[in-house]
Design an enzyme around this catalytic site. Sequence first.
Site, PDB file in Angstrom:
ATOM      1  N   GLU A 189      -5.812  -8.354  -5.029  1.00 61.15           N
ATOM      2  CA  GLU A 189      -5.177  -7.243  -5.762  1.00 61.15           C
ATOM      3  C   GLU A 189      -3.673  -7.435  -5.936  1.00 61.15           C
ATOM      4  O   GLU A 189      -3.125  -7.101  -6.972  1.00 61.15           O
ATOM      5  CB  GLU A 189      -5.430  -5.903  -5.044  1.00 61.15           C
ATOM      6  CG  GLU A 189      -4.604  -4.789  -5.678  1.00 61.15           C
ATOM      7  CD  GLU A 189      -5.042  -3.388  -5.373  1.00 61.15           C
ATOM      8  OE1 GLU A 189      -5.726  -3.179  -4.367  1.00 61.15           O
ATOM      9  OE2 GLU A 189      -4.681  -2.495  -6.161  1.00 61.15           O
ATOM     10  N   ILE A 200      -5.271  -3.497   0.982  1.00 57.41           N
ATOM     11  CA  ILE A 200      -5.362  -2.095   1.421  1.00 57.41           C
ATOM     12  C   ILE A 200      -5.972  -1.324   0.263  1.00 57.41           C
ATOM     13  O   ILE A 200      -5.314  -1.104  -0.762  1.00 57.41           O
ATOM     14  CB  ILE A 200      -3.990  -1.475   1.773  1.00 57.41           C
ATOM     15  CG1 ILE A 200      -3.306  -2.252   2.900  1.00 57.41           C
ATOM     16  CG2 ILE A 200      -4.188   0.002   2.194  1.00 57.41           C
ATOM     17  CD1 ILE A 200      -1.953  -1.664   3.331  1.00 57.41           C
ATOM     18  N   THR A 205      -4.280   2.846  -1.002  1.00 58.25           N
ATOM     19  CA  THR A 205      -2.849   2.748  -0.673  1.00 58.25           C
ATOM     20  C   THR A 205      -2.171   4.119  -0.703  1.00 58.25           C
ATOM     21  O   THR A 205      -1.253   4.376   0.081  1.00 58.25           O
ATOM     22  CB  THR A 205      -2.149   1.757  -1.633  1.00 58.25           C
ATOM     23  OG1 THR A 205      -2.778   0.485  -1.498  1.00 58.25           O
ATOM     24  CG2 THR A 205      -0.683   1.600  -1.309  1.00 58.25           C
TER      25      THR A 205
HETATM   26  C1  IPD Z   1      -7.620   2.697  -5.621  1.00 59.27           C
HETATM   27  C2  IPD Z   1      -8.602   3.420  -4.741  1.00 59.27           C
HETATM   28  C3  IPD Z   1      -8.992   4.750  -5.371  1.00 59.27           C
HETATM   29  C4  IPD Z   1      -9.554   4.568  -6.752  1.00 59.27           C
HETATM   30  C5  IPD Z   1      -8.591   3.791  -7.632  1.00 59.27           C
HETATM   31  C6  IPD Z   1      -8.237   2.453  -6.967  1.00 59.27           C
HETATM   32  P1  IPD Z   1      -5.807   1.190  -4.388  1.00 59.27           P
HETATM   33  O1  IPD Z   1      -7.276   1.442  -5.065  1.00 59.27           O
HETATM   34  O2  IPD Z   1      -9.764   2.651  -4.557  1.00 59.27           O
HETATM   35  O3  IPD Z   1      -9.961   5.425  -4.611  1.00 59.27           O
HETATM   36  O4  IPD Z   1      -9.780   5.843  -7.300  1.00 59.27           O
HETATM   37  O5  IPD Z   1      -9.237   3.551  -8.864  1.00 59.27           O
HETATM   38  O6  IPD Z   1      -7.329   1.757  -7.772  1.00 59.27           O
HETATM   39  O7  IPD Z   1      -4.804   1.292  -5.505  1.00 59.27           O
HETATM   40  O8  IPD Z   1      -5.621   2.208  -3.335  1.00 59.27           O
HETATM   41  O9  IPD Z   1      -5.930  -0.210  -3.841  1.00 59.27           O
HETATM   42 CA    CA Z   2      -7.911  -1.036  -4.450  1.00 65.29          CA
END
Ligand code: IPD
Ligand code: CA
Length: 293
Positions: free
Chosen positions: A89, A107, A110
């Site tokens: 990511e 993570i 986040t």
């Molecule tokens: C997010 C989380 C969240 C989801 C978002 C993701 P991140 O990842 O998984 O639950 O709703 O679409 O992007 O940004 O915390 O790694």
């Molecule tokens: Ca994520």
Amino acid sequence: MGLSTSPTVPGPDSLDPAIDDLSGQVLELAVIFARRAGRTAVEMRSEAVASATTKSSPTDPVTAADQEAEAIVVDGILRHRPDDSIVGEEGAQRHGTSPVVWYIDPIDGTTNYLYDIPAYAVSIAAAVDGVLVAGAVFNPVLDELFTARAGHGAYLNGRPVQVRPPVPLSSALVATGFGYQAERRRLQAVALTRLLPAIRDIRRFGSAALDLCALATGRVDAYYEVGLNVWDYAAGWLLVHEAGGRCRDLVGDDPSPRFFMAAGPDLIEPLAGAIREAIASAEGKSLSTTQNL
Ligand code: IPD
Ligand code: CA
């Protein structure tokens, strides 16, 4: 083999013994580095707010711990398996020469991490020739380690887990999430108001990886989200698959970043129908415009 960003889950046939053996080896590495990165994230929590910047939108955070955790996982994996490919990511992208591709979310959750809400996790999956064979998701605050290996089931801290027994849609507890773009969120919220009267309730935990683990362990009945990335769901998809659940898109193809839904085998189609209707009425027009959602 090229770098695949659209892996799939194994079919019904048993895995080739060599790949089965390899899946055990890569799962061991996934567990070691998920734990190590998770512990580092907890140790760095006090710096989270000061180190936070934003990514795709002003509400999409990234912290020093996201980057440090990704480095721990990537460096650790490549020390043991220097020829593998990596998709991470926080920017890790490596085209290796072996058939193994790793999907890493250092993570996931986040925003929860930033606010010290104990629902974030390191998510690591490995695919061989495009087929997911191992996945580990570690919530370091609750010390919950979710693991799955193709053909060997899904586990929470070593105990086998299964999706919940079937329920009618009207009794289903459905987890979901929202993207980081304001216009997409507006449409998602409208669709949700259409879906909510048809189900028991919704949950928004804030980590797609943990949402899928919640489904695999019977803590919710279903999950759906628009606009994920492969690192958010690769490990969780294998977990759900190995726990007896189904993951797909709205029309029955493999899930993708565009649309991801998951549920037990009896609930998946009724839920897909309800989401299709909710989306269509939210948009007030045809389903062909769901890419906006
Ligand atoms: C997010 C989380 C969240 C989801 C978002 C993701 P991140 O990842 O998984 O639950 O709703 O679409 O992007 O940004 O915390 O790694
Ligand atoms: Ca994520």
